[in-house]
Design an enzyme around this catalytic site. Structure first.
Site, PDB file in Angstrom:
ATOM      1  N   TRP A  67       0.819  -1.219   0.000  1.00  0.00           N
ATOM      2  CA  TRP A  67       0.000   0.000   0.000  1.00  0.00           C
ATOM      3  C   TRP A  67       0.847   1.261   0.000  1.00  0.00           C
ATOM      4  CZ3 TRP A  67      -4.350  -0.945  -1.934  1.00  0.00           C
ATOM      5  CH2 TRP A  67      -4.989  -2.154  -1.672  1.00  0.00           C
ATOM      6  N   ASP A 125      -0.832   6.849   6.330  1.00  0.00           N
ATOM      7  CA  ASP A 125      -1.988   6.007   6.053  1.00  0.00           C
ATOM      8  C   ASP A 125      -2.106   5.059   7.247  1.00  0.00           C
ATOM      9  OD1 ASP A 125      -3.745   4.036   5.268  1.00  0.00           O
ATOM     10  OD2 ASP A 125      -2.730   3.552   3.385  1.00  0.00           O
ATOM     11  N   LYS A 133     -11.726  -1.552   8.669  1.00  0.00           N
ATOM     12  CA  LYS A 133     -10.904  -2.471   9.486  1.00  0.00           C
ATOM     13  C   LYS A 133     -11.176  -2.211  10.974  1.00  0.00           C
ATOM     14  CE  LYS A 133      -7.759  -2.065   5.689  1.00  0.00           C
ATOM     15  NZ  LYS A 133      -7.775  -3.382   5.056  1.00  0.00           N
TER      16      LYS A 133
HETATM   17  N1  PMP Z   1      -4.114   1.442   2.762  1.00  0.00           N
HETATM   18  C1  PMP Z   1      -4.047   0.318   3.505  1.00  0.00           C
HETATM   19  C2  PMP Z   1      -3.054   0.256   4.640  1.00  0.00           C
HETATM   20  C3  PMP Z   1      -4.874  -0.781   3.221  1.00  0.00           C
HETATM   21  O1  PMP Z   1      -4.786  -1.891   3.962  1.00  0.00           O
HETATM   22  C4  PMP Z   1      -5.780  -0.676   2.144  1.00  0.00           C
HETATM   23  C5  PMP Z   1      -6.686  -1.843   1.816  1.00  0.00           C
HETATM   24  N2  PMP Z   1      -7.895  -1.786   2.447  1.00  0.00           N
HETATM   25  C6  PMP Z   1      -5.815   0.501   1.393  1.00  0.00           C
HETATM   26  C7  PMP Z   1      -4.969   1.536   1.730  1.00  0.00           C
HETATM   27  C8  PMP Z   1      -6.723   0.654   0.215  1.00  0.00           C
HETATM   28  O2  PMP Z   1      -8.001   0.952   0.648  1.00  0.00           O
HETATM   29  P1  PMP Z   1      -9.213   1.003  -0.384  1.00  0.00           P
HETATM   30  O3  PMP Z   1      -9.472  -0.411  -0.830  1.00  0.00           O
HETATM   31  O4  PMP Z   1     -10.333   1.544   0.424  1.00  0.00           O
HETATM   32  O5  PMP Z   1      -8.808   1.887  -1.514  1.00  0.00           O
END
Ligand code: PMP
Length: 359
Positions: free
Chosen positions: A106, A175, A199
């Site tokens: 990520w 993030d 989460k």
């Molecule tokens: N950042 C992290 C740390 C993640 O674990 C995730 C996956 N849920 C995301 C970003 C991406 O999130 P989304 O699927 O809502 O775009």
């Protein structure tokens, strides 16, 4: 209400398991929100009911994160990836450079998205080690960066920054999607932090974004479409477009649940859950942990591999018999990944550990 004996133990990485009492209240609000005679799905997003709900949610986040009026808090719908775009759009000039700590999938994706808008600098990366540890941050990295972005918890490979990296004069952006409000943390150290809700904070379709006010003043582009302009989103107090009232309400319920438990007790439980699970994996001849360095291990996502297909087959059968789901590793990592977010009970983890020990 779903019968508790038929409810699966969901160790999924998100959407993650929610406490039964949160599910009950959320389902009641679908029928009648706060005795308003309307479903939460029907209330107008600019009306007082929704305004009060969003304000309560915002106040609770500020209280639980220990951040005051020097932060704006807004609620967005496009998930983590929307923030991967909005942050560089708002804070990275095309000729400037943003720094990234690459500790997993990520953080790397956040950097790739930022590259659409400006220059990026991989300050440190553990990709050569296939993300089985955290990267070491060079002490002398450039202080000319527009900001330094990192991912506090690496959801896919199971590492976690337990200490906040030193960024010097460079604004720090994080993030926190997979570990927000899971432990005590000095949130005031950040210029901006964000977390998808699915989460630790409720349901998908809601993303918390907290921006320090003096950092927002540094916004670099005055010509952004309002939907992607943090200043416009702040000015409209999260209802620039039709807000996802239901997802925000589930977050409000989760925040109340977190507050009732207390962050220090949540932190203690999370440490206990992960130590029970890691101990059973470390002691097992049948499984190997992905992250060997104990100081880098995540308390939220525990990744491990079976030593052979026979172990894998027996483990899968036992998990199924015990109503356990959501433990397959991410498609890019393989093996197993067990997510221990706030709503996972110690008993659930003990059950899984006993299964691991029995193989
Ligand atoms: N950042 C992290 C740390 C993640 O674990 C995730 C996956 N849920 C995301 C970003 C991406 O999130 P989304 O699927 O809502 O775009």
């Amino acid at each position: 209400m779903m019968k508790t004996d038929t409810r699966k133990i969901n160790f999924g990485a998100g959407p993650a398991m929610l406490p039964p009492e949160v599910l009950l209240q959320a389902s009641q609000a679908v029928l009648d929100y706060n005795q308003s005679g309307m479903s939460i799905l029907e209330i107008p997003h600019r009306g007082q009911l929704c305004r009060d709900m969003i304000d309560e949610c915002t106040a609770l986040v500020k209280e639980l994160c220990g951040i005051g009026d020097d932060f704006h808090v807004i609620w967005q719908q496009g998930g983590g990836r929307q923030q991967f775009c909005m942050i560089p759009l708002n804070f990275l000039r095309p000729d400037a450079t943003a720094g990234f700590l690459i500790s997993g999938h990520w953080s790397k994706e956040a950097m790739e998205y930022a590259h659409f808008y400006g220059n990026v600098n991989e300050v440190a990366s553990s990709e050569p080690m296939k993300f089985n540890c955290l990267p070491a941050i060079p002490v002398d990295f450039s202080q000319e960066l527009a900001y330094l972005h990192y991912t506090t918890n690496n959801t896919i490979f199971g590492t976690q920054w337990h200490d906040i990296p030193q960024s010097g004069a460079v604004p720090l952006i994080a993030d926190m999607s997979s570990d927000i409000l899971s432990s005590e943390r000095d949130y005031s150290r950040f210029s901006l932090f964000y977390a998808v809700a699915q989460k630790n904070l409720g349901a998908a379709g809601n993303c918390l974004v907290a921006i320090r006010k003096d950092f927002l003043d540094r916004q670099v582009s005055a010509k952004l479409p309002p939907s992607f302009d943090f200043k416009a989103q702040v000015a409209e107090r999260s209802v620039l477009n039709t807000a996802n009232a239901f997802a925000i309400y589930v977050t409000l319920l989760m925040l109340k649940w977190i507050k009732a438990k207390g962050i220090s007790s949540i932190n203690a439980d999370n440490k206990l859950k992960s130590s029970i699970l890691y101990r059973s994996i470390d002691d097992s001849p049948s499984f190997v942990p992905y992250v060997a360095n104990k100081a880098h291990r995540s308390n939220m996502n525990v990744c491990f591999f079976p030593v052979n297909p026979d172990v894998e087959a027996r483990f899968n059968i036992l998990c199924k018999q015990n109503n356990i789901t959501g433990i397959a590793g991410h498609r890019s990592a393989g093996g197993y990944r067990v997510s221990l977010y706030n709503a996972i009970s110690i008993q659930n983890v003990q059950l899984l550990s006993e299964i691991i020990a029995s193989i």
